[in-house]
Design a protein around this motif. Structure first.
Motif, PDB file in Angstrom:
ATOM      1  N   SER A 140     143.141  53.559  58.714  1.00  0.00           N
ATOM      2  CA  SER A 140     143.555  55.027  60.086  1.00  0.00           C
ATOM      3  C   SER A 140     142.436  55.962  59.910  1.00  0.00           C
ATOM      4  N   PHE A 141     142.169  56.025  62.406  1.00  0.00           N
ATOM      5  CA  PHE A 141     140.847  56.864  62.306  1.00  0.00           C
ATOM      6  C   PHE A 141     140.750  57.535  61.177  1.00  0.00           C
ATOM      7  N   ILE A 142     142.066  58.989  61.349  1.00  0.00           N
ATOM      8  CA  ILE A 142     141.584  59.798  61.156  1.00  0.00           C
ATOM      9  C   ILE A 142     140.261  60.154  59.187  1.00  0.00           C
ATOM     10  N   GLU A 143     141.224  58.664  58.923  1.00  0.00           N
ATOM     11  CA  GLU A 143     140.625  58.797  57.252  1.00  0.00           C
ATOM     12  C   GLU A 143     139.647  58.469  57.544  1.00  0.00           C
ATOM     13  N   ALA A 144     139.317  57.740  58.092  1.00  0.00           N
ATOM     14  CA  ALA A 144     137.789  56.991  57.992  1.00  0.00           C
ATOM     15  C   ALA A 144     137.132  57.371  58.551  1.00  0.00           C
ATOM     16  N   VAL A 145     137.067  58.937  59.302  1.00  0.00           N
ATOM     17  CA  VAL A 145     135.888  58.777  60.366  1.00  0.00           C
ATOM     18  C   VAL A 145     135.350  60.561  59.548  1.00  0.00           C
ATOM     19  N   GLY A 146     134.073  60.250  59.410  1.00  0.00           N
ATOM     20  CA  GLY A 146     133.241  61.447  59.439  1.00  0.00           C
ATOM     21  C   GLY A 146     132.561  62.738  60.349  1.00  0.00           C
ATOM     22  N   LEU A 147     131.911  62.648  60.496  1.00  0.00           N
ATOM     23  CA  LEU A 147     130.973  64.101  60.966  1.00  0.00           C
ATOM     24  C   LEU A 147     131.252  62.543  62.771  1.00  0.00           C
ATOM     25  N   SER A 148     131.167  64.003  63.555  1.00  0.00           N
ATOM     26  CA  SER A 148     130.871  63.157  64.706  1.00  0.00           C
ATOM     27  C   SER A 148     129.995  64.105  65.799  1.00  0.00           C
ATOM     28  N   THR A 149     129.348  63.721  66.487  1.00  0.00           N
ATOM     29  CA  THR A 149     128.092  64.297  67.069  1.00  0.00           C
ATOM     30  C   THR A 149     128.308  64.361  68.754  1.00  0.00           C
ATOM     31  N   TYR A 150     129.083  65.274  69.540  1.00  0.00           N
ATOM     32  CA  TYR A 150     129.303  64.875  70.786  1.00  0.00           C
ATOM     33  C   TYR A 150     128.267  65.663  71.674  1.00  0.00           C
ATOM     34  N   SER A 151     127.720  65.260  73.004  1.00  0.00           N
ATOM     35  CA  SER A 151     126.154  64.965  73.665  1.00  0.00           C
ATOM     36  C   SER A 151     126.880  65.561  74.826  1.00  0.00           C
ATOM     37  N   THR A 152     126.125  66.757  75.632  1.00  0.00           N
ATOM     38  CA  THR A 152     126.283  66.290  77.242  1.00  0.00           C
ATOM     39  C   THR A 152     124.597  66.456  77.508  1.00  0.00           C
ATOM     40  N   SER A 153     123.749  66.248  76.409  1.00  0.00           N
ATOM     41  CA  SER A 153     121.980  66.772  76.493  1.00  0.00           C
ATOM     42  C   SER A 153     122.185  64.991  77.179  1.00  0.00           C
ATOM     43  N   GLU A 154     121.027  65.360  78.195  1.00  0.00           N
ATOM     44  CA  GLU A 154     120.131  64.161  78.632  1.00  0.00           C
ATOM     45  C   GLU A 154     119.647  63.313  77.569  1.00  0.00           C
ATOM     46  N   PRO A 155     118.556  63.732  76.952  1.00  0.00           N
ATOM     47  CA  PRO A 155     117.618  62.756  76.116  1.00  0.00           C
ATOM     48  C   PRO A 155     118.600  62.101  75.169  1.00  0.00           C
ATOM     49  N   THR A 156     120.220  62.729  75.069  1.00  0.00           N
ATOM     50  CA  THR A 156     120.368  62.619  73.340  1.00  0.00           C
ATOM     51  C   THR A 156     121.185  60.881  74.831  1.00  0.00           C
ATOM     52  N   VAL A 157     122.405  61.656  75.277  1.00  0.00           N
ATOM     53  CA  VAL A 157     122.953  60.876  76.023  1.00  0.00           C
ATOM     54  C   VAL A 157     122.489  59.234  76.180  1.00  0.00           C
ATOM     55  N   ILE A 158     121.210  59.573  77.091  1.00  0.00           N
ATOM     56  CA  ILE A 158     119.968  58.601  77.007  1.00  0.00           C
ATOM     57  C   ILE A 158     119.458  57.454  76.541  1.00  0.00           C
ATOM     58  N   SER A 159     118.989  57.997  74.763  1.00  0.00           N
ATOM     59  CA  SER A 159     119.382  57.702  73.739  1.00  0.00           C
ATOM     60  C   SER A 159     120.164  56.882  73.515  1.00  0.00           C
ATOM     61  N   TYR A 160     121.310  57.148  73.181  1.00  0.00           N
ATOM     62  CA  TYR A 160     122.943  56.161  72.735  1.00  0.00           C
ATOM     63  C   TYR A 160     122.683  55.212  73.751  1.00  0.00           C
ATOM     64  N   LEU A 161     122.672  55.270  75.337  1.00  0.00           N
ATOM     65  CA  LEU A 161     122.168  54.581  76.652  1.00  0.00           C
ATOM     66  C   LEU A 161     121.848  53.533  75.409  1.00  0.00           C
ATOM     67  N   SER A 162     120.322  53.650  75.586  1.00  0.00           N
ATOM     68  CA  SER A 162     119.257  52.395  75.057  1.00  0.00           C
ATOM     69  C   SER A 162     119.901  51.847  73.891  1.00  0.00           C
ATOM     70  N   ILE A 163     120.189  52.300  73.347  1.00  0.00           N
ATOM     71  CA  ILE A 163     120.753  51.679  71.886  1.00  0.00           C
ATOM     72  C   ILE A 163     122.103  50.929  72.738  1.00  0.00           C
ATOM     73  N   PHE A 164     122.745  51.138  73.386  1.00  0.00           N
ATOM     74  CA  PHE A 164     123.818  49.877  73.848  1.00  0.00           C
ATOM     75  C   PHE A 164     123.374  49.240  74.457  1.00  0.00           C
ATOM     76  N   GLU A 165     122.320  49.100  75.432  1.00  0.00           N
ATOM     77  CA  GLU A 165     121.849  48.314  76.523  1.00  0.00           C
ATOM     78  C   GLU A 165     120.604  47.615  75.986  1.00  0.00           C
ATOM     79  N   ASN A 166     120.381  47.979  74.482  1.00  0.00           N
ATOM     80  CA  ASN A 166     119.450  46.448  73.617  1.00  0.00           C
ATOM     81  C   ASN A 166     120.520  46.066  72.779  1.00  0.00           C
ATOM     82  N   PHE A 167     121.553  46.378  72.245  1.00  0.00           N
ATOM     83  CA  PHE A 167     122.056  45.632  71.277  1.00  0.00           C
ATOM     84  C   PHE A 167     123.037  44.724  72.537  1.00  0.00           C
ATOM     85  N   TRP A 168     123.362  45.104  73.927  1.00  0.00           N
ATOM     86  CA  TRP A 168     123.716  44.346  74.903  1.00  0.00           C
ATOM     87  C   TRP A 168     123.090  43.321  75.327  1.00  0.00           C
ATOM     88  N   ASN A 169     121.816  43.307  75.223  1.00  0.00           N
ATOM     89  CA  ASN A 169     120.943  42.501  76.129  1.00  0.00           C
ATOM     90  C   ASN A 169     120.405  41.312  74.799  1.00  0.00           C
TER      91      ASN A 169
END
Lengths: 425, 135
Positions: A140-169
């Motif tokens: 179950s989702f609840i049991e498995a997950v630990g700490l979550s980080t929610y962010s709307t800060s541009e540098p953070t969001v763009i960093s995760y975006l770039s991780i995603f895009e790198n894997f994608w490409n």
């Protein structure tokens, strides 16, 4: 608000783009259980303020996941063809057209520990939610997950975006390398096979030459009868010619396959080339000895201008003639030149009354070493096809409808013809 | 001149050549005859099989790559007619020999093949060696 609620809300808020990286098989299954995939599917089929969403998922896979994705009919964009590169890579215009898209690419293996063991969700390039898992074995989702980080800060969001895009490409690149490697391996294997067959074909005519010379050397040459000597000379000549032809053909094949066969194209009259080839063929000694075969030539046009490599086209005609001769015991070989004004193509046909083409040879007729006929190299038709196609034409063969012999055809694009004043370019 | 092989068996050894190249057949037949063998040759494997009779040859020289029936299948068929006949493959490609052998005929013992092209003298030597081997 619970983590799963935050997750769902964030997904629902997506206006233009949503990226989800799932680090493990179990992570995928947990998201699937809380209905995230179904939600993605819905979002990808509805428009938000008239605009389509681009939804992409990265996940490892197994049979169970394959099945889920198959059932949901989600596009898997592993090959480079399904998603245009510019679209998937462009950083600021995630969705140019108005077609919503839900794409999945598979991580070859679960990401290394030091790269990411977190689930990453990036929405509209404005918000990111990164969820650590504490126990991947939990269903179950609840049991498995630990700490979550929610962010709307541009540098953070763009960093995760770039991780995603790198894997994608990276997946796309990996796939390209894999495909290129497979092509090379196959090519290598075919090349090796060609060398083996070519070596075999080259060795074969050497035996009669070597043995005949040996026989002459070991006998009292003064006692050799004239006819016997003539026979020996003819046999040596025949096999030497075959070796010469083979070596030329192998060189041609090598050029064709390395794409370095250069054509010296010039505008010339096809009828002229055909006539010359036939004349030359008629002068051939072997042909002259076969008095019961003749060549009949017809063309309805006076001149048919084509832009071709004259020698190469002559090579094909003489090859088709020699094939026709080889398989014909007696009768006429018909060479016919026909202009099709509508398609601006001219076709040349060589019809024989020989034994025809055997059905098992037919599918491989224009491949290398398809047939092994006496005195043939097995490369002539392959070379002919390559040359004709390099001229923008076609070559094919049919067994004659009356059951006697075969007809070979080739076509070439026409520049213009004479003697038909109504025909202009 | 190549020495005539007189193994004092009084009788000429009989050899059958099956090769789809008529020129190879003609010339090998000549070479063998000049060296005291009795030789027949076929360029059609099917015809060779149809005319084959048990006990009529001391050695068979078979080409491998032939249309209609390759040398290995000819070998199998001939062995059904005459299990004692000695067979040697005469091929321009050792690779074909090894490949076919691996794929279909693991029971072939020894390397019974001669590679073309071969000098007349060497051919005769090899043939004598095979024939002289105890059955």
């Amino acid at each position: 608000m619970s983590q799963s609620q935050l997750f769902i809300n964030l997904v629902k808020s997506a206006k233009s783009e949503m990226l989800l990286l799932l680090p493990t098989i179990n992570a995928f299954m947990r998201e699937h259980r809380i209905g995230v995939l179904q939600l993605f599917k819905e979002l990808s089929t509805t428009l938000e303020e008239g605009r389509a969403r681009d939804i992409r998922i990265l996940t490892p896979t197994n049979d169970a996941i394959d099945k889920i994705i198959e059932e949901m009919k989600i596009t898997t964009t592993i090959s480079t063809t399904s998603v245009p590169k510019e679209e998937s890579m462009s950083p600021f215009s995630p969705n140019k057209d108005n077609n919503s898209h839900l794409g999945i690419r598979y991580l070859e293996s679960e990401p290394e520990l030091n790269v990411t063991t977190v689930t990453i969700l990036v929405v509209d390039r404005k918000a990111s939610l990164v969820i650590e898992k504490v126990d991947d074995s939990k269903e179950s989702f609840i049991e498995a997950v630990g700490l979550s980080t929610y962010s709307t800060s541009e540098p953070t969001v763009i960093s995760y975006l770039s991780i995603f895009e790198n894997f994608w490409n990276q997946i796309e690149l990996y796939q390209q390398v894999k495909e290129a490697n497979e092509r090379l391996t196959l090519h290598d294997k075919m090349q090796q096979e060609f060398i083996n067959v070519a070596a075999h074909e080259l060795r074969t005519p050497i035996q009669p030459i070597l043995s005949t010379v040996g026989l002459i050397q070991s006998s009292n040459q003064a006692l050799i009868r004239k006819e016997e000597l003539d026979d020996s000379i003819n046999l040596i000549a025949r096999n030497a010619t075959r070796l010469k032809q083979l070596s030329e053909d192998i060189l041609d094949v090598t050029k064709i396959e390395s794409r370095s066969l250069n054509l010296r194209k010039e505008v010339c009259d096809l009828n002229d080339i055909v006539r010359n080839s036939i004349d030359e063929y008629n002068r051939n000694q072997v042909i002259q000895s076969k008095k019961n075969i003749d060549i009949k030539y017809t063309s309805h046009e006076d001149k048919i201008f084509v832009e071709v490599d004259r020698n190469r086209i002559a090579q094909i005609i003489s090859h088709l003639l020699s094939n026709a001769f080889k398989f014909t015991k007696e009768g006429s070989i018909l060479v016919n030149v026909v202009l099709d004004q509508k398609s601006k193509q001219v076709s040349v046909s060589v019809k024989d009354v020989g034994r025809g083409i055997e059905p098992e040879v037919f599918p491989r007729l224009f491949q290398k070493f398809a047939s092994k006929s006496f005195q043939g190299t097995g490369l002539g038709l392959f070379i002919s096809r390559s040359i004709i196609e390099a001229h923008g034409g076609r070559i094919w063969a049919e067994n004659n409808s009356d059951g006697k012999g075969a007809t070979f055809y080739f076509t070439l694009p026409v520049i213009k013809s004479l003697q038909q004043p109504t025909y202009f370019m | 001149m190549t020495s005539k092989t007189t193994k004092d068996n009084s009788k000429e050894k009989r050899i059958l050549i099956v090769d789809d190249e008529p020129d190879v057949n003609a010339v090998l037949k000549k070479v063998l005859k000049q060296n005291g063998f009795d030789a027949d040759a076929y360029d059609d494997p099917i015809l060779a099989l149809e005319n084959f009779k048990a006990g009529s040859y001391d050695l068979l020289l078979l080409d491998i790559i032939m249309p209609r029936m390759d040398g290995f299948h000819l070998y199998q068929e001939i062995k059904k007619v005459d299990n004692n006949v000695k067979v040697c493959f005469l091929t321009a490609s050792e690779m074909y020999y090894q490949r076919f052998r691996k794929e279909e005929f693991c029971d072939l013992d020894g390397d019974l093949f001669i590679r073309k092209p071969i000098e007349n003298e060497d051919l005769v030597k090899q043939i004598n060696k095979i024939i002289d081997q105890a059955t």
